[in-house]
Motif scaffolding. Structure first.
Motif, short mmCIF file in Angstrom:
data_model
loop_
_atom_site.label_atom_id
_atom_site.label_comp_id
_atom_site.label_asym_id
_atom_site.label_seq_id
_atom_site.Cartn_x
_atom_site.Cartn_y
_atom_site.Cartn_z
N THR A 165 -76.71 -56.86 11.79
CA THR A 165 -75.68 -55.94 12.30
C THR A 165 -76.11 -54.49 12.11
O THR A 165 -76.44 -54.07 11.00
CB THR A 165 -74.34 -56.20 11.58
OG1 THR A 165 -73.98 -57.57 11.80
CG2 THR A 165 -73.24 -55.30 12.13
N PHE A 166 -76.13 -53.74 13.20
CA PHE A 166 -76.47 -52.31 13.19
C PHE A 166 -75.22 -51.53 13.53
O PHE A 166 -74.55 -51.83 14.53
CB PHE A 166 -77.54 -52.00 14.24
CG PHE A 166 -78.81 -52.79 14.07
CD1 PHE A 166 -79.88 -52.24 13.37
CD2 PHE A 166 -78.94 -54.07 14.60
CE1 PHE A 166 -81.07 -52.96 13.21
CE2 PHE A 166 -80.11 -54.80 14.43
CZ PHE A 166 -81.18 -54.25 13.73
N ARG A 167 -74.89 -50.53 12.72
CA ARG A 167 -73.75 -49.66 13.04
C ARG A 167 -74.27 -48.39 13.70
O ARG A 167 -75.17 -47.74 13.18
CB ARG A 167 -72.97 -49.32 11.78
CG ARG A 167 -72.47 -50.57 11.05
CD ARG A 167 -71.23 -50.30 10.26
NE ARG A 167 -70.11 -50.03 11.12
CZ ARG A 167 -69.04 -50.81 11.23
NH1 ARG A 167 -68.92 -51.89 10.51
NH2 ARG A 167 -68.06 -50.48 12.04
N VAL A 168 -73.72 -48.06 14.86
CA VAL A 168 -74.14 -46.87 15.60
C VAL A 168 -72.90 -46.07 15.98
O VAL A 168 -71.78 -46.59 15.91
CB VAL A 168 -74.93 -47.26 16.88
CG1 VAL A 168 -76.18 -48.05 16.52
CG2 VAL A 168 -74.07 -48.06 17.85
N ASP A 169 -73.11 -44.82 16.38
CA ASP A 169 -71.96 -44.04 16.85
C ASP A 169 -71.51 -44.57 18.21
O ASP A 169 -70.33 -44.70 18.49
CB ASP A 169 -72.33 -42.56 16.95
CG ASP A 169 -72.47 -41.94 15.56
OD1 ASP A 169 -71.85 -42.49 14.62
OD2 ASP A 169 -73.20 -40.95 15.41
N GLY B 197 -76.00 -47.70 9.76
CA GLY B 197 -75.94 -48.70 8.69
C GLY B 197 -76.50 -50.01 9.21
O GLY B 197 -76.63 -50.20 10.43
N TYR B 198 -76.86 -50.90 8.28
CA TYR B 198 -77.44 -52.20 8.65
C TYR B 198 -76.98 -53.25 7.65
O TYR B 198 -76.83 -52.97 6.47
CB TYR B 198 -78.97 -52.11 8.60
CG TYR B 198 -79.63 -53.47 8.68
CD1 TYR B 198 -79.80 -54.11 9.92
CD2 TYR B 198 -80.05 -54.14 7.54
CE1 TYR B 198 -80.37 -55.37 10.01
CE2 TYR B 198 -80.63 -55.41 7.61
CZ TYR B 198 -80.79 -56.02 8.85
OH TYR B 198 -81.34 -57.25 8.93
N ASN B 199 -76.76 -54.45 8.14
CA ASN B 199 -76.36 -55.54 7.26
C ASN B 199 -76.88 -56.87 7.81
O ASN B 199 -76.88 -57.08 9.02
CB ASN B 199 -74.82 -55.54 7.18
CG ASN B 199 -74.32 -56.69 6.35
OD1 ASN B 199 -74.71 -56.85 5.21
ND2 ASN B 199 -73.47 -57.52 6.94
N VAL C 163 -76.35 -57.53 16.42
CA VAL C 163 -74.95 -57.13 16.66
C VAL C 163 -74.90 -55.61 16.54
O VAL C 163 -75.20 -55.06 15.47
CB VAL C 163 -74.00 -57.77 15.62
CG1 VAL C 163 -72.55 -57.41 15.92
CG2 VAL C 163 -74.17 -59.29 15.59
N ILE C 164 -74.58 -54.93 17.61
CA ILE C 164 -74.52 -53.46 17.59
C ILE C 164 -73.05 -53.06 17.62
O ILE C 164 -72.36 -53.36 18.60
CB ILE C 164 -75.23 -52.84 18.82
CG1 ILE C 164 -76.45 -53.65 19.26
CG2 ILE C 164 -75.54 -51.37 18.59
CD1 ILE C 164 -77.66 -53.50 18.42
N VAL C 165 -72.59 -52.43 16.54
CA VAL C 165 -71.16 -52.11 16.42
C VAL C 165 -70.98 -50.59 16.54
O VAL C 165 -71.63 -49.83 15.81
CB VAL C 165 -70.60 -52.57 15.06
CG1 VAL C 165 -69.09 -52.32 14.98
CG2 VAL C 165 -70.89 -54.05 14.84
N ASP C 166 -70.09 -50.16 17.43
CA ASP C 166 -69.87 -48.71 17.60
C ASP C 166 -68.78 -48.22 16.64
O ASP C 166 -68.21 -49.00 15.87
CB ASP C 166 -69.58 -48.36 19.06
CG ASP C 166 -68.20 -48.80 19.53
OD1 ASP C 166 -67.36 -49.18 18.69
OD2 ASP C 166 -67.96 -48.77 20.74
N LYS C 167 -68.50 -46.91 16.69
CA LYS C 167 -67.58 -46.38 15.68
C LYS C 167 -66.13 -46.78 15.95
O LYS C 167 -65.29 -46.62 15.07
CB LYS C 167 -67.75 -44.86 15.51
CG LYS C 167 -67.52 -44.01 16.71
CD LYS C 167 -67.59 -42.55 16.26
CE LYS C 167 -67.30 -41.61 17.39
NZ LYS C 167 -68.46 -41.18 18.15
N ASN D 193 -64.36 -53.35 12.90
CA ASN D 193 -65.44 -54.21 13.38
C ASN D 193 -64.80 -55.52 13.84
O ASN D 193 -64.36 -56.31 13.02
CB ASN D 193 -66.45 -54.46 12.25
CG ASN D 193 -67.62 -55.32 12.71
OD1 ASN D 193 -67.64 -55.82 13.84
ND2 ASN D 193 -68.60 -55.49 11.84
N THR D 194 -64.77 -55.73 15.14
CA THR D 194 -64.07 -56.92 15.66
C THR D 194 -64.97 -58.16 15.69
O THR D 194 -64.52 -59.23 16.07
CB THR D 194 -63.52 -56.66 17.08
OG1 THR D 194 -64.63 -56.33 17.93
CG2 THR D 194 -62.51 -55.54 17.09
N THR D 195 -66.22 -58.02 15.26
CA THR D 195 -67.14 -59.17 15.26
C THR D 195 -66.58 -60.29 14.38
O THR D 195 -66.24 -60.05 13.22
CB THR D 195 -68.52 -58.79 14.69
OG1 THR D 195 -68.89 -57.55 15.24
CG2 THR D 195 -69.56 -59.85 15.01
#
Ligand SMILES: Nc1ncnc2c1ncn2[C@@H]1O[C@H](COP(=O)(O)OP(=O)(O)OP(=O)(O)O)[C@@H](O)[C@H]1O
Ligand SMILES: [Mg+2]
Length: 308
Positions: free
Chosen positions: A23-27, A40-42, A105-109, A250-252
């Motif tokens: 999982t990568f968190r991006v703007d 961020g990364y998880n 998984v790319i999660v936006d803000k 994060n709706t994942t």
């Protein structure tokens, strides 16, 4: 509205998908061609069946996971992560020479996500090793469309002994959904899965067709922050279960947790409406926190309805 867990934990057998999620968190998720720096990364466990199994345990149940991984590093990590969560992985099969499933998984803000899944390679679909005699010990089973051959035999064997069965009817090939839906007691579609199943027909019509396709007891479609539509035999139009209003981060996995919670509620003998409420609360908390809630958190959120 009581959803207090029974003294002896109810058992849910989850048969289906396990994925290692990067999982990568991006703007912002940018369209290609693009280069984006992650905030961020998880690395964590994902996949409908596996995520749902973890939810069952967190919510006070006992979960057995039946599925397939490769004999690679990702497969070892998946087994370890499920085991650490208290899921029984005795029948998580490690297939020699196979590659395990992975996702980016790319999660936006806003908490919304884009997912790319590699479904693995060499993960033999043969379901003949599944320990179907263990179904007799379970209170419910949950399957998904990512291992149709496994789901097929598990659903038929469970139906033969009158065990409640739930399908996470996620987006998949139409032929797979049309094979599995008529075999299940409770078909809970993702919005995209229902659209595939119904060939693009409006939700009400697609839900009707699903209900009429076999001896189903309930069909539903989850719609994120909007209400869940559901129908039981004899209904002319869908009923609505409101979503709990939360600030999503994060709706994942909200859908996976929803299905795990619903299957556990069935195993505990809760009614359909109570089970949908329980599942909606669990899904909302997962979307709010990006983490799977425990029983007390779900009870507290349901309690806000009574207090209101
Ligand atoms: N933003 C949200 N606010 C409140 N509840 C939510 C939210 N997102 C999800 N939920 C709860 O979780 C349920 C399942 O979510 P959703 O419909 O997004 O699943 P999905 O499309 O299968 O996605 P996935 O399987 O990737 O999580 C919803 O029906 C709702 O009850
Ligand atoms: Mg889903």
């Amino acid at each position: 509205m009581d959803s207090t867990p029974p003294r002896k934990p109810a058992t849910v057998i989850c048969c289906g998908q396990v994925v290692l999620d990067h999982t990568f968190r991006v703007d912002e998720v940018q369209a290609p061609p693009s280069k984006t720096t992650a905030r961020g990364y998880n690395l964590g466990i994902g996949g409908m069946g596996a995520h749902a199994a973890i939810a069952v345990v967190r919510l006070g149940g006992r979960a057995l996971f039946w599925g397939r991984v490769g004999d690679d590093e990702a497969g070892a990590a998946q087994a370890e992560a499920l085991d650490a969560e208290g899921v029984d992985v005795t029948h998580l099969r490690r297939i020699p020479g196979a590659h395990s499933a992975l996702s980016a998984v790319i999660v936006d803000k806003m908490g919304e996500r884009a997912i790319v899944t590699y479904r693995g390679d060499g993960l033999s679909p043969d379901p003949s090793w599944l320990p179907l005699d263990l179904l007799a010990e379970a209170g419910a089973v949950l399957t998904d469309p990512r291992w149709p051959e496994g789901s097929h035999v598990v659903l038929d064997a469970a139906a033969a002994i009158g065990l409640p069965t739930v399908l996470d009817a996620e987006k998949s090939e139409a032929r797979i959904l049309r094979d599995l839906v008529p075999r299940v007691g409770h078909a809970i579609f993702a919005a995209t899965g229902l659209s595939v199943f119904g060939g693009g027909a409006p939700p009400r019509e697609s839900l009707r067709r699903a209900l009429a396709s076999g001896p189903l007891k309930m069909v539903a479609v989850t719609r994120g922050e909007d209400s869940t539509l559901w129908m039981v035999p004899g209904d002319d139009k869908p009923r609505e279960m409101p979503a709990f209003p939360v600030q999503a981060t994060n709706t994942t996995g909200a859908g996976d947790v929803f299905h795990g919670a619903y299957a556990l509620a069935m195993a505990e003998g809760q009614g359909i409406e109570a089970a949908l409420r329980f599942a909606s609360a669990a899904g909302a908390l997962r979307a709010r926190d990006g983490a799977t809630p425990d029983r007390a958190m779900v009870e507290a959120l349901i309690g806000t309805l009574i207090a209101a």
